[in-house]
Design an enzyme around this catalytic site. Structure first.
Site, short mmCIF file in Angstrom:
data_model
loop_
_atom_site.label_atom_id
_atom_site.label_comp_id
_atom_site.label_asym_id
_atom_site.label_seq_id
_atom_site.Cartn_x
_atom_site.Cartn_y
_atom_site.Cartn_z
N TYR A 69 9.66 0.27 -2.62
CA TYR A 69 10.50 -0.05 -3.90
C TYR A 69 11.09 1.05 -4.51
O TYR A 69 10.50 2.06 -4.53
CB TYR A 69 9.85 -1.19 -4.56
N CYS A 70 12.07 0.65 -5.33
CA CYS A 70 12.66 1.86 -6.14
C CYS A 70 13.23 0.82 -7.30
O CYS A 70 12.46 -0.09 -7.63
CB CYS A 70 13.88 2.54 -5.65
N LEU A 71 14.17 1.39 -8.06
CA LEU A 71 14.49 0.58 -9.09
C LEU A 71 15.75 -0.59 -8.76
O LEU A 71 15.25 -1.98 -9.22
CB LEU A 71 15.70 1.46 -10.14
#
Length: 106
Positions: A69-71
């Protein structure tokens, strides 16, 4: 899953549940170190996207399920593509932390 379901993007909450139920899976946050320190999902490890080639120091077994995941889900999608090129066939983009409804730690 229909065409419009694929356009909607990943549900990070579902992805975290899958990670929690996996046997030996790794939750990977590919945001910058600064972003990670501002708040991340408990149990995740941080390898920024521009350093993803260092994954083998943290996860040497290429059969390990990776939940990335990231932002927003964009950088994690790029990271998953790179991870697959590096031989990590079980890498999944679970989306962006901005859609996460659970607890975060700092």
């Amino acid at each position: 899953m229909g065409f419009f379901d694929s356009l909607r993007g990943a549900d990070i909450n579902e992805g975290v549940r899958e990670w929690q139920q996996s046997d030996g899976g790794v939750l990977l946050d590919v945001r910058t170190q600064g972003e990670y320190q501002q708040g991340h999902i408990p149990g995740s490890i941080n390898i920024p996207g521009d350093s993803i080639y260092l994954i083998d120091t943290e996860v040497p077994d290429k059969e390990t399920p990776l939940y990335v995941y990231c932002l927003s889900g964009y950088r994690s999608g790029q990271a998953v593509d790179l991870l697959k090129q590096l031989g990590y066939a079980h890498a999944t983009n679970i989306g962006g932390i901005q859609g996460y409804s659970g607890k975060v730690e700092v």
